[in-house]
Design an enzyme around this catalytic site. Structure first.
Site, PDB file in Angstrom:
ATOM      1  N   SER A   2       0.807  -1.094   0.152  1.00 22.68           N
ATOM      2  CA  SER A   2      -0.121  -0.030   0.068  1.00 22.68           C
ATOM      3  C   SER A   2       0.675   1.156   0.023  1.00 22.68           C
ATOM      4  CB  SER A   2      -0.989  -0.028   1.276  1.00 22.68           C
ATOM      5  OG  SER A   2      -2.014  -1.026   1.135  1.00 22.68           O
ATOM      6  N   LYS A  52      -8.700  -4.527  12.033  1.00 22.06           N
ATOM      7  CA  LYS A  52      -9.768  -4.078  11.160  1.00 22.06           C
ATOM      8  C   LYS A  52     -11.269  -3.960  11.999  1.00 22.06           C
ATOM      9  CE  LYS A  52      -8.275  -5.461   6.699  1.00 22.06           C
ATOM     10  NZ  LYS A  52      -8.249  -6.192   5.213  1.00 22.06           N
ATOM     11  N   ALA A 113     -13.618 -17.213   5.896  1.00 23.85           N
ATOM     12  CA  ALA A 113     -14.455 -16.414   6.686  1.00 23.85           C
ATOM     13  C   ALA A 113     -13.966 -15.396   7.508  1.00 23.85           C
ATOM     14  CB  ALA A 113     -15.293 -17.395   7.449  1.00 23.85           C
ATOM     15  N   GLY A 114     -12.726 -14.858   7.118  1.00 27.33           N
ATOM     16  CA  GLY A 114     -12.074 -13.838   7.834  1.00 27.33           C
ATOM     17  C   GLY A 114     -12.104 -12.519   7.489  1.00 27.33           C
ATOM     18  N   THR A 137     -12.595 -23.341   9.900  1.00 25.23           N
ATOM     19  CA  THR A 137     -13.351 -23.289  11.366  1.00 25.23           C
ATOM     20  C   THR A 137     -14.901 -23.085  11.038  1.00 25.23           C
ATOM     21  OG1 THR A 137     -11.250 -22.094  12.173  1.00 25.23           O
ATOM     22  CG2 THR A 137     -13.381 -22.443  13.649  1.00 25.23           C
ATOM     23  N   GLY A 231      -5.296 -11.407  -6.892  1.00 24.09           N
ATOM     24  CA  GLY A 231      -5.676 -10.336  -6.109  1.00 24.09           C
ATOM     25  C   GLY A 231      -4.972  -9.081  -6.174  1.00 24.09           C
TER      26      GLY A 231
HETATM   27  N1  LIG Z   1      -6.096  -8.522  -2.685  1.00 21.69           N
HETATM   28  C1  LIG Z   1      -6.442  -7.420  -1.602  1.00 21.69           C
HETATM   29  O1  LIG Z   1      -6.778  -6.203  -1.787  1.00 21.69           O
HETATM   30  C2  LIG Z   1      -6.872  -8.200  -0.263  1.00 21.69           C
HETATM   31  C3  LIG Z   1      -7.145  -7.243   0.867  1.00 21.69           C
HETATM   32  C4  LIG Z   1      -7.224  -8.104   1.936  1.00 21.69           C
HETATM   33  C5  LIG Z   1      -7.033  -9.386   2.045  1.00 21.69           C
HETATM   34  N2  LIG Z   1      -6.778 -10.200   0.996  1.00 21.69           N
HETATM   35  C6  LIG Z   1      -6.143 -11.646   1.203  1.00 21.69           C
HETATM   36  O2  LIG Z   1      -7.384 -12.364   1.884  1.00 21.69           O
HETATM   37  C7  LIG Z   1      -6.606 -13.470   2.541  1.00 21.69           C
HETATM   38  C8  LIG Z   1      -6.975 -13.435   4.053  1.00 21.69           C
HETATM   39  O3  LIG Z   1      -6.976 -12.146   4.458  1.00 21.69           O
HETATM   40  P1  LIG Z   1      -7.724 -11.919   5.954  1.00 21.69           P
HETATM   41  O4  LIG Z   1      -7.657 -10.543   6.205  1.00 21.69           O
HETATM   42  O5  LIG Z   1      -9.429 -12.082   5.756  1.00 21.69           O
HETATM   43  O6  LIG Z   1      -7.314 -12.686   7.011  1.00 21.69           O
HETATM   44  P2  LIG Z   1      -7.839 -13.313   8.484  1.00 21.69           P
HETATM   45  O7  LIG Z   1      -9.128 -12.526   8.938  1.00 21.69           O
HETATM   46  O8  LIG Z   1      -6.721 -13.820   9.369  1.00 21.69           O
HETATM   47  O9  LIG Z   1      -8.707 -14.852   7.912  1.00 21.69           O
HETATM   48  C9  LIG Z   1      -7.909 -15.854   7.459  1.00 21.69           C
HETATM   49  C10 LIG Z   1      -8.791 -16.892   6.613  1.00 21.69           C
HETATM   50  O10 LIG Z   1      -7.918 -17.749   6.038  1.00 21.69           O
HETATM   51  C11 LIG Z   1      -8.275 -19.069   6.515  1.00 21.69           C
HETATM   52  N3  LIG Z   1      -6.974 -19.926   6.842  1.00 21.69           N
HETATM   53  C12 LIG Z   1      -6.028 -19.387   7.285  1.00 21.69           C
HETATM   54  N4  LIG Z   1      -5.026 -20.525   7.198  1.00 21.69           N
HETATM   55  C13 LIG Z   1      -5.514 -21.611   6.792  1.00 21.69           C
HETATM   56  C14 LIG Z   1      -5.324 -22.725   6.564  1.00 21.69           C
HETATM   57  N5  LIG Z   1      -4.113 -23.444   6.946  1.00 21.69           N
HETATM   58  N6  LIG Z   1      -5.994 -23.967   6.055  1.00 21.69           N
HETATM   59  C15 LIG Z   1      -7.531 -23.373   5.860  1.00 21.69           C
HETATM   60  N7  LIG Z   1      -7.798 -21.996   5.874  1.00 21.69           N
HETATM   61  C16 LIG Z   1      -7.089 -21.109   6.446  1.00 21.69           C
HETATM   62  C17 LIG Z   1      -9.076 -18.755   8.019  1.00 21.69           C
HETATM   63  O11 LIG Z   1      -9.683 -19.944   8.453  1.00 21.69           O
HETATM   64  P3  LIG Z   1     -10.160 -19.842   9.884  1.00 21.69           P
HETATM   65  O12 LIG Z   1     -11.540 -19.075  10.271  1.00 21.69           O
HETATM   66  O13 LIG Z   1     -10.363 -21.474  10.189  1.00 21.69           O
HETATM   67  O14 LIG Z   1      -8.941 -19.579  10.792  1.00 21.69           O
HETATM   68  C18 LIG Z   1      -9.766 -17.450   7.821  1.00 21.69           C
HETATM   69  O15 LIG Z   1     -10.889 -17.910   7.045  1.00 21.69           O
HETATM   70  C19 LIG Z   1      -5.236 -13.128   2.452  1.00 21.69           C
HETATM   71  O16 LIG Z   1      -4.632 -14.094   1.458  1.00 21.69           O
HETATM   72  C20 LIG Z   1      -4.960 -11.741   2.105  1.00 21.69           C
HETATM   73  O17 LIG Z   1      -3.785 -11.490   1.436  1.00 21.69           O
HETATM   74  C21 LIG Z   1      -6.395  -9.286  -0.041  1.00 21.69           C
END
Ligand SMILES: NC(=O)c1ccc[n+]([C@@H]2O[C@H](COP(=O)([O-])OP(=O)(O)OC[C@H]3O[C@@H](n4cnc5c(N)ncnc54)[C@H](OP(=O)(O)O)[C@@H]3O)[C@@H](O)[C@H]2O)c1
Length: 269
Positions: A2, A52, A113-114, A137, A231
């Site tokens: 960013s 967030k 679902a994050g 989860t 992404g």
């Molecule tokens: N392109 C963009 O502008 C943008 C913007 C924001 C985010 N993102 C991307 O979105 C992704 C998630 O980010 P977030 O902010 O949502 O993170 P977050 O709130 O930490 O959520 C992580 C998610 O990934 C799942 N997860 C993590 N490790 C896993 C594993 N080993 N096996 C299965 N599921 C797993 C988690 O499942 P559980 O609920 O079971 O823990 C949860 O659903 C990242 O890759 C990030 O780079 C991209």
């Protein structure tokens, strides 16, 4: 990423602004907002994991979409008053509408679902026909599905199940598949939320991971002949929307995209 894209945009438009990174411990968030973010010389901020959701209680105002999502990734400081927005939703939906088209008849599946999934899921739930959420989860996936279903503006039938091989049957029916997990990035580089056998040539695959721009999921999907999008575009579009909120100026998107791609070591084509 960013800082790279916004500083490139500030330079391009000759704005006397600087995007800086600050690392803030969860226990220090309230203090940081008071002692730093409210200063009138700070125009605004982006907020990322793990703040967030927790940032909401420190803001003076939260826009409608961000309050529905329950997460803020962009803050504007208006003379010491802080207003929160969520541009992740807008960024992801712009990508899908531009690359896929009309979403109203779409059957979508989303992994995760994050925070990102909450934003993307909200945007989808107000547009698509069905949305099925797969999450490691289950309780988190179910909670998101339930919260989206309860919203008056929800148009989709929203459901959830655990992310495991036994439940992935319905993936093949999907028009659009979205990865909103962190599988495919960082220490999960060699991982994918779904095996190649669940992807068909008619599936449109959107991976929210931007580093690397081509994840294992996208490589698998391309080999099958499916349309894919990384992404990087979501990163650009959410950043462009934040830029507009902060400056009220049209973001120089080509300059911002080039800055991202250079930083990722990619060649633009
Ligand atoms: N392109 C963009 O502008 C943008 C913007 C924001 C985010 N993102 C991307 O979105 C992704 C998630 O980010 P977030 O902010 O949502 O993170 P977050 O709130 O930490 O959520 C992580 C998610 O990934 C799942 N997860 C993590 N490790 C896993 C594993 N080993 N096996 C299965 N599921 C797993 C988690 O499942 P559980 O609920 O079971 O823990 C949860 O659903 C990242 O890759 C990030 O780079 C991209």
């Amino acid at each position: 990423m960013s800082a790279v894209m916004h500083n490139a945009a500030f330079r391009e438009l000759e704005l006397d602004l600087k995007y800086e990174l600050r690392s803030v411990e969860p226990s220090e968030l309230g203090k940081f907002v008071k002692s730093f973010l409210r200063k009138t010389e700070v125009g605004g901020a982006n907020v990322t994991i793990p703040h967030k959701e927790s940032i909401l209680e420190y803001l003076d105002e939260v826009d409608f979409e961000a309050s529905r999502i329950g997460a803020v990734n962009t803050i504007k400081n208006e003379g010491g008053l802080l207003k929160g927005y969520n541009t992740d939703c807008n960024g992801a939906i712009r990508v899908l509408e531009e690359s896929y088209g009309d979403l109203s008849k779409v059957k979508a599946v989303m992994f995760g679902a994050g925070g990102a999934a909450m934003a993307i899921g909200y945007g989808l739930s107000t547009r698509v026909k069905t949305l099925h959420i797969f999450n490691r989860t289950l309780i988190r996936g179910r909670r998101l599905a339930l919260e989206l279903s309860k919203l008056p503006e929800c148009k989709a039938q929203v459901s959830a199940s655990p992310l495991n091989e036994d439940n992935l049957g319905k993936v093949k029916d999907a028009d659009i598949m979205i990865n909103a997990t962190s599988l495919g990035m960082g220490s999960n580089l060699q991982e994918t939320p779904v095996e190649a056998k669940h992807i068909t040539p008619r599936t449109f695959v959107f991976d929210s991971v931007y580093n690397p721009p081509k994840t294992k999921l996208l490589k698998q999907a391309e080999e099958i002949g499916a349309r894919t999008i990384s992404g990087v575009k979501m990163l650009l579009y959410q950043g462009a929307a934040s830029f507009k909120i902060w400056t009220q100026k049209n973001p120089p998107e080509e300059v911002m995209l080039k800055a991202i791609m250079d930083s990722l070591g990619c060649v633009m084509n």
